[in-house]
Design a protein around this motif. Structure first.
Motif, PDB file in Angstrom:
ATOM      1  N   ARG A  94      17.196  75.901  38.298  1.00  0.00           N
ATOM      2  CA  ARG A  94      17.492  74.529  38.754  1.00  0.00           C
ATOM      3  C   ARG A  94      16.199  73.743  38.971  1.00  0.00           C
ATOM      4  N   LEU A  95      15.336  73.757  37.967  1.00  0.00           N
ATOM      5  CA  LEU A  95      14.066  73.055  38.035  1.00  0.00           C
ATOM      6  C   LEU A  95      14.075  71.873  37.076  1.00  0.00           C
ATOM      7  N   ASN A  96      13.425  70.778  37.480  1.00  0.00           N
ATOM      8  CA  ASN A  96      13.250  69.647  36.592  1.00  0.00           C
ATOM      9  C   ASN A  96      12.216  69.988  35.530  1.00  0.00           C
ATOM     10  N   VAL A  97      12.228  69.248  34.408  1.00  0.00           N
ATOM     11  CA  VAL A  97      11.315  69.520  33.311  1.00  0.00           C
ATOM     12  C   VAL A  97      10.641  68.222  32.890  1.00  0.00           C
ATOM     13  N   VAL A  98       9.325  68.303  32.648  1.00  0.00           N
ATOM     14  CA  VAL A  98       8.561  67.196  32.080  1.00  0.00           C
ATOM     15  C   VAL A  98       7.907  67.707  30.802  1.00  0.00           C
ATOM     16  N   ALA A  99       8.158  67.001  29.702  1.00  0.00           N
ATOM     17  CA  ALA A  99       7.540  67.358  28.424  1.00  0.00           C
ATOM     18  C   ALA A  99       6.263  66.548  28.267  1.00  0.00           C
ATOM     19  N   GLU A 100       5.141  67.242  28.131  1.00  0.00           N
ATOM     20  CA  GLU A 100       3.834  66.594  28.105  1.00  0.00           C
ATOM     21  C   GLU A 100       3.314  66.520  26.676  1.00  0.00           C
ATOM     22  N   GLY A 101       2.673  65.397  26.329  1.00  0.00           N
ATOM     23  CA  GLY A 101       2.074  65.257  25.009  1.00  0.00           C
ATOM     24  C   GLY A 101       3.055  64.823  23.932  1.00  0.00           C
ATOM     25  N   VAL A 102       4.094  64.086  24.298  1.00  0.00           N
ATOM     26  CA  VAL A 102       5.059  63.585  23.320  1.00  0.00           C
ATOM     27  C   VAL A 102       4.438  62.361  22.643  1.00  0.00           C
ATOM     28  N   GLU A 103       4.163  62.476  21.357  1.00  0.00           N
ATOM     29  CA  GLU A 103       3.443  61.413  20.652  1.00  0.00           C
ATOM     30  C   GLU A 103       4.244  60.797  19.506  1.00  0.00           C
ATOM     31  N   THR A 104       5.330  61.444  19.068  1.00  0.00           N
ATOM     32  CA  THR A 104       6.118  60.907  17.943  1.00  0.00           C
ATOM     33  C   THR A 104       7.582  60.832  18.335  1.00  0.00           C
ATOM     34  N   ARG A 105       8.316  59.964  17.625  1.00  0.00           N
ATOM     35  CA  ARG A 105       9.748  59.840  17.863  1.00  0.00           C
ATOM     36  C   ARG A 105      10.450  61.123  17.467  1.00  0.00           C
ATOM     37  N   GLU A 106       9.955  61.770  16.446  1.00  0.00           N
ATOM     38  CA  GLU A 106      10.570  63.026  16.022  1.00  0.00           C
ATOM     39  C   GLU A 106      10.526  64.059  17.144  1.00  0.00           C
ATOM     40  N   GLN A 107       9.397  64.136  17.837  1.00  0.00           N
ATOM     41  CA  GLN A 107       9.279  65.075  18.951  1.00  0.00           C
ATOM     42  C   GLN A 107      10.236  64.710  20.078  1.00  0.00           C
ATOM     43  N   ALA A 108      10.324  63.403  20.369  1.00  0.00           N
ATOM     44  CA  ALA A 108      11.200  62.961  21.448  1.00  0.00           C
ATOM     45  C   ALA A 108      12.657  63.264  21.120  1.00  0.00           C
ATOM     46  N   ASP A 109      13.075  63.004  19.877  1.00  0.00           N
ATOM     47  CA  ASP A 109      14.466  63.274  19.499  1.00  0.00           C
ATOM     48  C   ASP A 109      14.755  64.770  19.566  1.00  0.00           C
ATOM     49  N   PHE A 110      13.798  65.567  19.140  1.00  0.00           N
ATOM     50  CA  PHE A 110      13.972  67.023  19.199  1.00  0.00           C
ATOM     51  C   PHE A 110      14.257  67.471  20.637  1.00  0.00           C
ATOM     52  N   LEU A 111      13.489  66.942  21.581  1.00  0.00           N
ATOM     53  CA  LEU A 111      13.651  67.322  22.987  1.00  0.00           C
ATOM     54  C   LEU A 111      14.938  66.761  23.574  1.00  0.00           C
ATOM     55  N   THR A 112      15.298  65.514  23.182  1.00  0.00           N
ATOM     56  CA  THR A 112      16.472  64.874  23.748  1.00  0.00           C
ATOM     57  C   THR A 112      17.736  65.653  23.389  1.00  0.00           C
ATOM     58  N   ARG A 113      17.766  66.249  22.212  1.00  0.00           N
ATOM     59  CA  ARG A 113      18.948  66.976  21.786  1.00  0.00           C
ATOM     60  C   ARG A 113      19.142  68.266  22.581  1.00  0.00           C
ATOM     61  N   ARG A 114      18.121  68.713  23.309  1.00  0.00           N
ATOM     62  CA  ARG A 114      18.212  70.016  23.953  1.00  0.00           C
ATOM     63  C   ARG A 114      18.573  69.945  25.432  1.00  0.00           C
ATOM     64  N   ALA A 115      17.981  69.055  26.174  1.00  0.00           N
ATOM     65  CA  ALA A 115      18.288  69.001  27.602  1.00  0.00           C
ATOM     66  C   ALA A 115      17.714  67.712  28.180  1.00  0.00           C
ATOM     67  N   PRO A 116      18.225  67.271  29.297  1.00  0.00           N
ATOM     68  CA  PRO A 116      17.646  66.100  29.948  1.00  0.00           C
ATOM     69  C   PRO A 116      16.302  66.456  30.567  1.00  0.00           C
ATOM     70  N   MET A 117      15.333  65.567  30.433  1.00  0.00           N
ATOM     71  CA  MET A 117      14.009  65.791  30.985  1.00  0.00           C
ATOM     72  C   MET A 117      13.251  64.478  31.010  1.00  0.00           C
ATOM     73  N   LEU A 118      12.057  64.503  31.560  1.00  0.00           N
ATOM     74  CA  LEU A 118      11.167  63.355  31.510  1.00  0.00           C
ATOM     75  C   LEU A 118      10.132  63.590  30.412  1.00  0.00           C
ATOM     76  N   TYR A 119       9.687  62.448  29.812  1.00  0.00           N
ATOM     77  CA  TYR A 119       8.750  62.533  28.698  1.00  0.00           C
ATOM     78  C   TYR A 119       7.445  61.847  29.079  1.00  0.00           C
ATOM     79  N   GLN A 120       6.337  62.504  28.739  1.00  0.00           N
ATOM     80  CA  GLN A 120       5.007  61.949  29.023  1.00  0.00           C
ATOM     81  C   GLN A 120       4.159  62.096  27.771  1.00  0.00           C
ATOM     82  N   GLY A 121       3.582  60.994  27.295  1.00  0.00           N
ATOM     83  CA  GLY A 121       2.758  61.058  26.108  1.00  0.00           C
ATOM     84  C   GLY A 121       2.477  59.679  25.560  1.00  0.00           C
ATOM     85  N   TYR A 122       1.648  59.641  24.521  1.00  0.00           N
ATOM     86  CA  TYR A 122       1.218  58.366  23.959  1.00  0.00           C
ATOM     87  C   TYR A 122       2.388  57.567  23.381  1.00  0.00           C
TER      88      TYR A 122
END
Length: 807
Positions: free
Chosen positions: A753-781
């Motif tokens: 039951r821990l929150n997740v932050v994805a670090e270093g998200v730089e492309t839309r492809e990476q963001a979509d990949f993560l969004t399909r898996r679980a809710p989280m926060l995104y940090q990156g350029y």
């Protein structure tokens, strides 16, 4: 008759007239003083295998005999083999003895050796007395008994010569008196034998007349009784002389029976062991320990070594501390000879101990003079070279770098000539003390000669650059310490130091001489630069160290000069809404411009400045939290906490003070810590995090998956969040392995039951990949670069206005 062959005959005659205790005393002393008699009185051995030049390993008696023995070539006296007792006596291993001639070990020139041989032949002696030089440099007088070893053949063609060595120092006087005793005893026996022969002659003549025979028999009986009385009185007198001789020996002598009971000791042992007025007869060691408390430990130790001698079943030698009221640190060289009956049962033990306290003190002083400078008591050049060799070997094994610093006092020779050598010597000793105070326990400071000192700093760092930085720091510390005034009489003397530095290992230097030469070259460069300077041997490394040192100096003033700035990087949800931000420190240098954290954070960590920078970052983050709260745009902010800052004493108190000072809401503060931090001192870490968690502070594991990831510690820690490292994010859409790792991390977070932050998200492809898996926060350029805090706070306010309008 050889002097060693009359022993059994003497004992056969003398022993019947002795008391049991006296008889045991004489047998034990005789066994101790003539250990090699059996070797020379034995009949020739049967023909056996030839003796190879390398030794006679098959002759077990030769190998295990307690006497020192050598096998010599008959031609040139070269040593063919040596038993264990010989190698122990000389102090050389067998390979160092075998092949050498006896003359090489003799501390006499050839003329003196020839003279001794001629003297032995003139005196009809069966042995030579030759001084032998041992491995430790000492010279011992030794008796050599040599005899051809029957049944053996050497490379020279003749039988090998068996040489038995007897160390005669300390025993010559006893042996002389014992020889006198034997001589008188043999004379008495010869007189008795002649009288017996004469008696037999008279008996044969008396057969002619019975009356005359009876008269002669009666006369002979009377004469024999008188003669036995005279012999008995002589034996008692000789025994008294022997006892007096033992008592006069300056060594500890003790005789025990087979059960370990003390039977007799000499006067020296009585004094040394404090047995005056104590009935020690028939007492065991442990009983004497109770009767003499001062020597309680001595007798207990004696019990242990006695048993060791019995178990070894041969001569046992050890060093034992036997204190006395005059010297509580007396050390004795103790030899214990166990004696056994023919059936193998214990018969008795002879103990001899010699006080070697003065000798050991002399050995220590010799070692000190050999390895230490007599003026400063620092290691000298010889010991320094040995330690540099060890440092080189350690560096090769561990892959870690060390350093050598050559310190030369500027203008010392001028001061020495102007003020005198006495003041110069005092100054050198004072400098030595200061140099020693600048170093770690594992470091070495040595006097290299004159006014030069060498500092050896092993095991500094695994990276050459870091090792150079640390060496530069120590050199600066040394230079400042040397420059402080030295009170001398009525004035303060001031000197400076030029220091040359080189690293270990160094690709250009493979020998100790090369390393010292490099340090010396660097030292002369320091002198050419104006003296009172520090220089590295390699110019490029010198430039790097200077640049890093300058950066460190500027960094020390960055906080007070207001050069540090706090940037914020947003953390957004799937809709792109800013939900949190990470506080990132930036250094705006007036000349260097914006210095990247990768340049100054390692310097801060190494020098300890990270504590000051970390506290500034914590205070600035809390100030921004309070400011956002006051503006009606509350937001969670994360700040990095270094291990050194986290484990510093009083860290919790400082956090409380900062929260109270800034008015920040602790429930909106997230501390990012690394996996290495939480693993180190896990119990202390859990306690600290739990106490801060009670205040409302959140914790996030930064760069999760790159360190010591373990569910075992995750479930113990009061954490709220995991940050997926950007190395997993970069190739996740195309790399199944990275995708699997991210799925695993998300599963762990969901389970705990821990929150997740994805670090270093730089492309839309990476963001979509993560969004399909679980809710989280995104940090990156993709969502925003780090920017000054004011800019992000303005964006946050605009977002709130837009959200209010849309609702």
């Amino acid at each position: 008759m050889p002097p060693h062959s009359c022993g059994p005959l003497v004992l056969d005659v003398l022993l019947p007239a002795m008391t049991p205790a006296r008889r045991f005393f004489a047998i034990s002393l005789f066994a101790l003083l003539t250990p090699a008699a059996g070797v020379f009185s034995a009949p020739p051995a049967q023909a056996g295998p030839k003796v190879p030049p390398s030794g006679v390993a098959e002759f077990t008696p030769f190998r295990n005999h307690g006497a020192a023995m050598l096998l010599l070539s008959p031609g040139d006296g070269r040593i063919l083999d040596a038993n264990a007792a010989a190698t122990h006596f000389y102090g050389y291993p067998p390979e160092r003895l075998i092949g050498r001639t006896l003359d090489e070990l003799t501390a006499m020139d050839n003329e003196a050796i020839a003279g001794e041989r001629a003297l032995a032949q003139l005196e009809s002696r069966s042995h030579l007395v030759l001084p032998q030089r041992l491995a430790n440099g000492r010279v011992r007088a030794v008796e050599f008994y040599t005899s051809p070893l029957a049944g053996t053949t050497t490379a020279a063609g003749g039988p090998a010569q068996l040489a038995v060595l007897q160390d005669v120092e300390g025993l010559r006087e006893a042996e002389a008196r014992l020889a006198e005793y034997r001589l008188h005893t043999e004379e008495a026996i010869l007189r008795n034998n002649r009288e017996a022969v004469e008696t037999q002659s008279r008996l044969r003549q008396a057969l002619l007349a019975a009356v005359l025979i009876q008269a002669l028999i009666i006369a002979l009986l009377i004469a024999n009784v008188a003669n036995r009385r005279r012999i008995t009185r002589a034996l008692v007198h000789r025994e008294e002389q022997l006892t007096a001789l033992i008592d006069a020996m300056p060594d500890l002598v003790c005789f025990k029976d087979g059960n370990g009971r003390w039977r007799q000791v000499n006067a020296f042992a009585v004094r040394q062991l404090g047995l005056e007025g104590i009935d020690y007869h028939n007492c065991r060691n442990l009983e004497l320990a109770e009767r003499q408390p001062f020597h309680h430990d001595t007798f207990h130790a004696c019990e242990a070594t006695d048993e060791a001698a019995w178990q070894q079943r041969s001569v046992y030698r050890s060093e034992e501390r036997i204190p006395s009221p005059d010297n509580p640190h007396s050390v004795f060289d103790v030899i214990k000879v166990p004696l056994f009956n023919p059936d193998g049962s214990r018969r008795g033990m002879v103990v001899i101990g010699r006080d070697i306290t003065a000798r050991k003190a002399a050995d220590s002083e010799i070692e000190r003079l050999a390895y230490f400078d007599p003026l400063t008591n620092l290691p000298n050049r010889r010991l320094l070279q040995d330690r540099i060799a060890n440092a080189q070997a350690g560096a090769r094994r561990s892959g870690r770098y060390g350093a050598i610093l050559l310190v030369d006092l500027d203008y010392f020779k001028t001061l020495n000539e102007a003020r005198g050598h006495e003041m110069g010597d005092r100054l050198l000793k004072a400098v030595a003390e200061r140099l020693t105070g600048c170093l770690r326990e594992a470091d070495t400071v040595a006097r290299f000669g004159g006014d030069e000192f060498v500092l050896l700093l092993p095991d500094l760092a695994s990276h050459a650059g870091f090792a150079a930085d640390m060496a530069r720091s120590v050199a600066a510390k040394v230079r400042n310490a040397v420059a402080l005034p030295y009170p001398m009489d009525d004035e303060d003397v001031v000197v400076a130091a030029s220091i040359g530095v080189t690293l270990i290992p160094n690709g250009q230097a493979t020998t100790i001489a090369d390393l010292l030469k490099q340090a010396e070259t660097a030292m002369y460069q320091a002198k050419e630069a104006g003296r009172d300077q520090v220089r590295f041997f390699e110019p490029e490394m010198q430039a790097r160290v200077e640049a890093r040192f300058a950066l460190e100096g500027d960094l020390r003033h960055a906080v007070e000069r207001g050069e540090l700035q706090m940037y914020l990087q947003p953390q957004v949800d799937a809709e792109g809404q800013i939900q949190a931000a990470e506080a990132l420190m930036r250094w705006q240098h007036p000349q260097r411009g914006l210095v990247p954290p990768s340049h100054f954070i390692p310097v801060a960590e190494e020098t300890g400045l990270i504590l000051e920078l970390g506290e500034w970052a914590m205070r600035e983050t809390c100030r921004l939290l309070a400011r956002a709260e006051a503006a009606g745009t509350p937001i969670r902010m994360a700040v990095n906490v270094s291990p050194r800052q986290f484990h510093r004493s009083g860290f919790i108190r400082r956090v409380r003070d900062i929260l109270a000072e800034t008015g920040a809401d602790p429930t909106r503060l997230t501390m990012e810590v690394t996996e290495g931090l939480v693993i180190d001192r896990i119990h202390q870490t859990v306690a600290t995090m739990s106490e801060l968690r009670a205040l409302g502070v959140h914790f996030s594991i930064d760069d999760f998956g790159t360190g010591y990831s373990s569910l075992a510690y995750l479930k113990r820690l009061p954490i709220n969040e995991l940050k997926i490292d950007k190395t997993f994010i970069q190739d996740a859409p195309s790399d199944p392995n990275d995708a699997a790792l991210i799925d695993t991390i998300l599963a762990v977070a969901a389970h705990l039951r821990l929150n997740v932050v994805a670090e270093g998200v730089e492309t839309r492809e990476q963001a979509d990949f993560l969004t399909r898996r679980a809710p989280m926060l995104y940090q990156g350029y993709l969502f925003g670069r780090p920017e000054p805090a004011e800019g992000l706070l303005e964006r946050l306010a605009a977002q709130q206005v837009m959200n209010s309008a849309s609702s």
